[in-house]
Design a protein around this motif. Structure first.
Motif, mmCIF file in Angstrom:
data_model
loop_
_atom_site.group_PDB
_atom_site.id
_atom_site.type_symbol
_atom_site.label_atom_id
_atom_site.label_comp_id
_atom_site.label_asym_id
_atom_site.label_seq_id
_atom_site.Cartn_x
_atom_site.Cartn_y
_atom_site.Cartn_z
ATOM 1 N N LYS A 1 0.873 -1.324 0.096
ATOM 2 C CA LYS A 1 -0.063 0.082 0.190
ATOM 3 C C LYS A 1 0.902 1.275 0.053
ATOM 4 O O LYS A 1 0.547 2.187 -0.669
ATOM 5 N N GLU B 1 -9.512 11.568 4.817
ATOM 6 C CA GLU B 1 -10.425 10.536 5.738
ATOM 7 C C GLU B 1 -10.681 9.469 4.575
ATOM 8 O O GLU B 1 -10.784 8.179 4.770
ATOM 9 N N LEU C 1 -7.793 7.384 4.534
ATOM 10 C CA LEU C 1 -7.448 6.582 5.883
ATOM 11 C C LEU C 1 -8.568 5.561 5.999
ATOM 12 O O LEU C 1 -8.480 4.768 6.836
ATOM 13 N N GLY C 2 -9.560 5.435 5.185
ATOM 14 C CA GLY C 2 -10.232 4.153 5.360
ATOM 15 C C GLY C 2 -9.675 3.150 4.634
ATOM 16 O O GLY C 2 -9.976 1.965 4.548
ATOM 17 N N SER C 3 -8.508 3.471 3.865
ATOM 18 C CA SER C 3 -7.822 2.456 3.176
ATOM 19 C C SER C 3 -6.242 2.041 3.755
ATOM 20 O O SER C 3 -5.990 0.907 3.704
ATOM 21 N N ARG D 1 -3.387 3.078 6.864
ATOM 22 C CA ARG D 1 -3.189 3.747 8.142
ATOM 23 C C ARG D 1 -2.418 5.006 8.081
ATOM 24 O O ARG D 1 -1.614 5.113 7.185
ATOM 25 N N PRO D 2 -2.436 5.670 9.234
ATOM 26 C CA PRO D 2 -1.918 7.035 9.063
ATOM 27 C C PRO D 2 -0.189 6.757 8.672
ATOM 28 O O PRO D 2 0.075 7.751 7.963
ATOM 29 N N ARG E 1 -0.965 11.354 12.951
ATOM 30 C CA ARG E 1 -2.081 10.581 13.109
ATOM 31 C C ARG E 1 -3.536 11.507 13.931
ATOM 32 O O ARG E 1 -4.512 11.163 13.680
ATOM 33 N N LEU F 1 -7.251 14.573 11.044
ATOM 34 C CA LEU F 1 -8.600 14.472 11.028
ATOM 35 C C LEU F 1 -9.224 15.476 11.889
ATOM 36 O O LEU F 1 -10.454 15.827 12.068
ATOM 37 N N THR G 1 -20.291 9.662 13.604
ATOM 38 C CA THR G 1 -19.065 9.574 12.980
ATOM 39 C C THR G 1 -17.914 8.961 13.813
ATOM 40 O O THR G 1 -16.994 8.076 13.103
ATOM 41 N N ARG H 1 -15.737 5.787 12.481
ATOM 42 C CA ARG H 1 -14.333 5.957 12.308
ATOM 43 C C ARG H 1 -13.504 4.956 13.136
ATOM 44 O O ARG H 1 -12.516 4.443 12.794
ATOM 45 N N MET I 1 -13.620 1.868 11.423
ATOM 46 C CA MET I 1 -12.679 1.794 10.431
ATOM 47 C C MET I 1 -11.207 1.978 11.003
ATOM 48 O O MET I 1 -10.200 1.908 10.207
ATOM 49 N N ILE J 1 -9.650 4.155 12.210
ATOM 50 C CA ILE J 1 -9.193 5.263 11.970
ATOM 51 C C ILE J 1 -9.098 6.061 13.362
ATOM 52 O O ILE J 1 -7.878 6.861 13.687
ATOM 53 N N TYR K 1 -9.074 5.166 17.611
ATOM 54 C CA TYR K 1 -9.056 4.104 18.445
ATOM 55 C C TYR K 1 -9.628 4.253 19.493
ATOM 56 O O TYR K 1 -9.823 5.086 20.417
ATOM 57 N N PRO L 1 -5.802 -4.478 9.630
ATOM 58 C CA PRO L 1 -5.770 -3.698 8.571
ATOM 59 C C PRO L 1 -6.240 -4.836 7.502
ATOM 60 O O PRO L 1 -6.858 -4.338 6.664
ATOM 61 N N CYS M 1 -10.113 -4.403 7.648
ATOM 62 C CA CYS M 1 -10.488 -3.065 7.195
ATOM 63 C C CYS M 1 -10.514 -3.379 5.640
ATOM 64 O O CYS M 1 -11.116 -2.339 4.970
#
Lengths: 438, 312
Positions: free
Chosen positions: A3, A251, A254-256, A258-259, A416, A420, B48, B52, B55, B57, B59, B74, B77
Motif C-alpha cells: 500500500k 479521511e 484513511l479508510g484504506s 493507516r496514518p 495521526r 482529522l 461519525t 471511524r 474503520m 481510524i 482508537y 488492516p 479493514c
C-alpha cells in the motif's frame, strides 16, 4: 508495504507529471548558477565613461608620476587592440592647487563638482606620506568619489601611489633603483595539495595545484544540489498533505491505509522525486563537466555519501513537513509553517562560507555534526580538497539516522492526531503535545 | 440488539473521549450480516466517531470492536468500503485512474472490470477519462460511492450517503445500496433522513449523546411505542388542534397534521371534537414514525429534560 508503494507511486506521478516539475527541473539550476553565469558574462561589461579626477598633491612629488602612469594606462589598457573597442575608462587626472587656509571649503567645492558630474572624484595626498616615520596616522591619501567602496579606480590609485612611494623612498635614501630592480617584482605564492605516492609506479606526484574551482565552487555546487533536492520534495509534502486534509481526501484515504502508511507513502514518493531530480542533475552535471574537460574536479568519492545523506535528509524533513502539513486547516497555516519547517535545511547556507574556507576548524567540525545540518555541511566539507577523518562522516551519519528516526516517530504521532482535526490552528504547544502524547 | 458471533460488526462496551467530552459511551452494537443497518442520531451524538472507530481510524479508549468475528486489523479493514461524511477526491486525477488507485489501496482484484461495470451502472462511462475537477457535484458523489464499493467489500459503511444529493441521485444511490444488499453485502449507513432509514433499513440504531437509545428492526422500535399518534387531514386551518383536550403535541405539516395524544385520551373523542369545528378528510390512528420517535428522543423537549436532570 504494498500500500505504501502504491500510494508513493501516485504521489510520484502526481509530482513529476506536472509542468511545474519539469519547468522547475530546468529552471532551478539556471537560477542557482545564474549569478555565476552572470558574473562570467558580465565581467567585461564595465562602464567605459572617462574618469576625470582632480589631485591635490601636498607633497608636490606624486602628481606628475600619477599623471604619467595614467597616460600609460590610457595608451595601452583602454582600447582592445584586437577589436579596436574601448574596454576600460580613461583616467584623466589634473592637478589642483592646495588651498591650505580653507581646505574644507575647497573639498566641498570639489565634492559639488563630483555631484554635478564635472568630476568623477578627487584625490588628496598628504604631505607626510613619503616619510611618515612613526606617525602613520597623520599620513594619508584620501580618494573622494560617489561610491569609493566598490570603485576599481581606488585600487588602481592605491597600487600606483605605493609603487611610486617606494621609488621616492629609495631615491631619498640614495639607492639606485637599477641596483634593486627585483624589489619591485611581486611573487605569487602558488597553492598546492599534499604530495602522494602512486601505488603502482611508486612515483611521487607534485601535489595538485589548488584552485578556487576545487576549493570553493565544487563543494558549494554539491551542497546546493543537495539543498535543491530537499527543497523540491519536502515543502511539497507540507502543501500536498494540507490539500488532502482541507479537500477532505485524507479521511477517504484513511479508510484504506493507516496514518503511518499515509505518511510513509508521502515520504517514499518524495524520495523517488529527489532521486529522479538528482539523477538528472548529477548525471547531467558529470556529463557537462567531463565535456568541458574538468572531470578531475568531480569528487566521485563523495557521491555515495551524498546519496545517503540526501535520502536521510529527504526522509527527515519530509516527515516533519508531512506532519506539520497535517496540522494545517487552511492555506495560510501552511504558508506560515513553510519557512520554520525548512529553516534547519536552509540554515547551513548562513554558515557555509567559514566552513568551506576552513573545513577542518573546530567550528566546522562541530556544526557539521549537528544532525539537521549534517547532510549539507558534512557533504560540503567532504567535497573540499581537505581530507576529513572518516570518523566524522560516520558519526554524522549515525546522528542523522537517529534524528531521522526521531522525526519520523514524532511526525507519525502528530500526523495521526492532526490529520482529522479541522479548525484547530497549528499552535506549537498543540504540536508538541501531539508529538509527546500521540 | 446484543452482539452475535455471526455479526458483520460488533461493538462491546466501546467508549471514546476527547479531552473531557465523552463522544461514545459504553456502546454495544451488533450489525447482522447481509443487512442494511441504519445509524441515526442528532449532530454531535457520536455517529461519525463510532464509524471511524469501526474503520480503525480512531482508537477506542476501552471496549472491543470485531469485524466478521475477528478483531480489527488492516486485513479486516480491507473488507470494508468506507465513504466518510466529509469526502473529497483528487481533483486532477482522471476518474478511472482514481478509482483504480483507490481500489488498489484496498488490495482489490479484477479492479478494472469492476470499475467499468460500476461506471456503466451509474451512467458515468463517458466521464471515465475526464478529470475529477470537470465533474458536477452529483457526479462526484457517485464517483465517491463507486470508490467505496468497487473492490467488492463484504461490508460498506456510508456516513450520510444522501447528504447533498438531488432526488434523482438519491434514487440512484438508494438503488445501488439495495443492490449491494441483494449481493449479500452488509450496509451500515448513518443518516438524518428518517424516511429513507424507515424505507431502507432492516435494522435501525439511534445514539444520543454517545449512548445507544434505540436498536432493532423498525417494527421492534415502533412496538415499544403505543398507538399514540393521530394523523389528520382537515379542511381549513388547524390552529385549534393544540387546544384540544388530550392532545400533547401537534406537528403541523400544512396539508396534514400529526397529533400526539396522551395515554388516557380516546382518539374517538378527539375525532368528535375536531369534527365539531371543521370537516375531516382523513383520520388515522398510528404508531409514531421514526422521525417522530427521533424528535421525541433528541428534540428540544428532550434536551431540556436532560439539562434539567443534569442541574438537579
Amino acid at each position: 508495504m504494498r500500500k505504501i508503494l502504491r500510494f508513493a507511486g501516485r504521489e510520484y506521478r502526481a509530482a513529476v507529471k506536472t509542468k511545474g516539475f519539469i519547468i522547475g527541473l530546468l529552471i532551478a539550476p539556471l537560477l542557482m548558477s545564474g549569478s555565476v553565469i552572470a558574473i562570467i558574462l558580465l565581467k567585461d561589461r564595465v562602464d567605459t565613461t572617462d574618469r576625470r579626477i582632480a589631485i591635490i598633491d601636498q607633497t608636490e612629488r606624486m602628481a606628475p608620476e600619477l599623471l604619467r602612469r595614467a597616460e600609460l594606462h590610457n595608451t595601452y589598457s583602454v582600447i582592445d587592440t584586437a577589436t579596436g573597442e574601448k574596454v576600460r575608462p580613461r583616467y584623466l587626472f589634473h592637478v589642483v592647487e592646495t588651498d591650505t587656509a580653507r581646505s574644507s571649503d575647497q573639498y566641498l567645492r570639489l565634492s559639488d563638482s563630483v555631484r554635478s558630474g564635472a568630476l568623477y572624484g578627487f584625490l588628496v595626498i598628504d604631505s607626510n606620506i613619503v616619510h611618515p616615520g612613526a606617525d602613520l596616522d597623520r599620513a594619508y591619501v584620501t580618494y573622494y568619489a560617489r561610491n569609493t567602496a566598490l570603485d576599481d579606480l581606488r585600487n588602481w590609485i592605491s597600487s600606483q601611489v605605493n609603487m611610486h612611494l617606494r621609488e621616492l623612498r629609495l631615491r631619498d635614501a640614495g639607492v639606485d633603483r637599477s641596483a634593486v630592480e627585483d624589489l619591485f617584482v611581486w611573487m605569487r605564492v602558488e597553492g598546492r595539495g599534499l604530495l602522494t605516492r602512486d601505488a603502482k609506479t611508486g612515483d611521487i606526484d607534485a601535489g595538485r595545484e589548488a584552485t578556487p574551482v576545487e576549493a570553493i565552487i565544487v563543494p558549494i555546487g554539491i551542497m546546493m544540489i543537495m539543498l535543491l533536492m530537499i527543497m523540491m520534495s519536502a515543502p511539497g509534502m507540507l502543501h500536498s498533505v494540507m490539500e488532502e486534509k482541507t479537500q477532505r481526501i485524507a479521511e477517504v484515504l484513511l479508510g484504506s491505509i493507516r496514518p503511518f502508511e499515509f505518511m510513509a507513502g508521502k515520504i517514499v514518493g518524495g524520495i523517488a522525486v529527489s532521486l529522479t531530480t538528482s539523477a538528472v542533475y548529477i548525471l547531467g552535471g558529470i556529463i557537462a563537466v567531463t565535456y568541458l574537460g574538468y572531470e578531475e574536479y568531480i569528487p566521485f568519492h563523495v557521491l555515495p555519501w551524498f546519496l545517503v545523506y540526501m535520502l536521510l535528509a529527504v526522509i527527515m524533513f519530509g516527515a516533519m513537513s508531512a506532519a506539520l502539513g497535517s496540522t494545517c486547516s487552511e492555506a495560510k497555516d501552511a504558508q506560515s509553517l513553510s519557512f520554520p519547517t525548512m529553516l534547519p535545511a536552509i540554515f547551513p547556507m548562513f554558515v557555509y562560507l567559514p566552513v568551506v574556507k576552513e573545513p577542518m576548524s573546530d567550528f566546522s567540525t562541530w556544526i557539521s555534526l549537528i544532525p539537521p545540518f549534517t547532510p549539507l555541511l558534512m557533504t560540503l566539507r567532504m567535497s573540499t580538497p581537505e581530507s576529513i577523518p572518516l570518523w566524522q562522516p560516520v558519526v554524522g551519519l549515525f546522528g542523522v539516522l537517529l534524528c531521522t528516526l526521531l522525526f519520523v516517530w514524532a511526525g507519525g504521532r502528530i500526523f495521526r492526531v492532526a490529520i482529522l482535526m479541522q479548525g484547530t490552528p497549528p499552535k506549537f504547544a498543540n504540536i508538541l503535545r501531539w508529538a509527546l502524547r500521540g | 440488539m446484543t452482539s452475535t458471533p455471526d455479526a458483520a460488526v460488533s461493538l462491546t462496551g466501546v467508549t471514546k473521549t476527547f479531552g473531557k467530552h465523552v463522544a461514545v459511551d459504553d456502546l454495544v452494537l451488533s450489525v447482522p450480516r447481509g443487512s442494511v443497518y441504519g445509524f441515526i442520531g442528532p449532530n454531535g451524538s457520536g455517529k461519525t466517531t463510532t464509524l471511524r472507530m469501526i474503520m480503525n481510524i480512531l482508537y477506542p479508549d476501552s471496549g472491543t470492536i470485531r469485524v466478521f468475528g475477528a478483531p480489527l486489523s488492516p486485513a479486516a479493514c480491507d473488507r470494508i468500503g468506507y465513504m466518510p461524511e466529509e469526502r473529497g477526491l483528487y481533483r486532477r486525477m482522471k476518474v478511472r485512474e482514481l478509482l483504480v488507485f483507490l481500489a488498489g489501496l484496498k488490495n482489490g482484484t479484477d479492479i478494472r472490470r469492476s470499475v467499468d461495470d460500476w461506471l456503466a451502472r451509474l451512467d458515468l462511462s463517458d466521464w471515465a477519462d475526464k478529470k475529477v475537477e470537470t465533474l458536477s457535484k452529483g457526479m462526484s458523489q457517485k464517483v465517491q460511492f463507486i470508490a467505496t464499493v468497487v473492490f467488492q467489500p463484504d461490508l460498506v459503511i456510508l456516513d450520510e450517503p444522501f447528504a447533498g444529493l438531488d432526488p434523482v441521485n438519491t434514487e440512484v444511490m438508494k438503488d445501488a445500496i439495495l443492490e449491494l444488499r441483494r449481493r449479500g453485502t452488509t450496509v451500515l449507513f448513518s443518516t438524518h433522513d428518517m424516511s429513507m432509514a424507515e424505507r431502507m433499513c432492516d435494522f435501525v440504531c439511534m445514539i444520543f449523546r454517545g449512548s445507544k437509545v434505540l436498536d432493532g428492526t423498525l417494527n421492534d422500535i415502533r412496538d415499544t411505542y403505543a398507538l399514540d399518534t393521530v394523523r389528520l387531514r382537515i379542511a381549513g386551518d388547524g390552529a385549534f388542534l393544540g387546544s384540544l383536550h388530550g392532545v400533547d403535541h401537534v406537528n403541523d405539516y400544512g396539508r396534514m397534521q400529526e397529533l400526539r395524544i396522551d395515554a388516557a385520551a380516546d382518539p374517538q373523542e378527539i375525532l368528535r371534537a375536531v369534527m365539531l369545528q371543521t370537516t375531516v378528510e382523513q383520520f388515522e390512528v398510528v404508531k409514531p414514525s421514526l422521525h417522530d420517535i427521533f424528535v421525541r428522543i433528541a428534540g428540544p423537549a428532550a434536551k431540556k429534560a436532560v439539562q434539567e436532570g443534569a442541574h438537579a
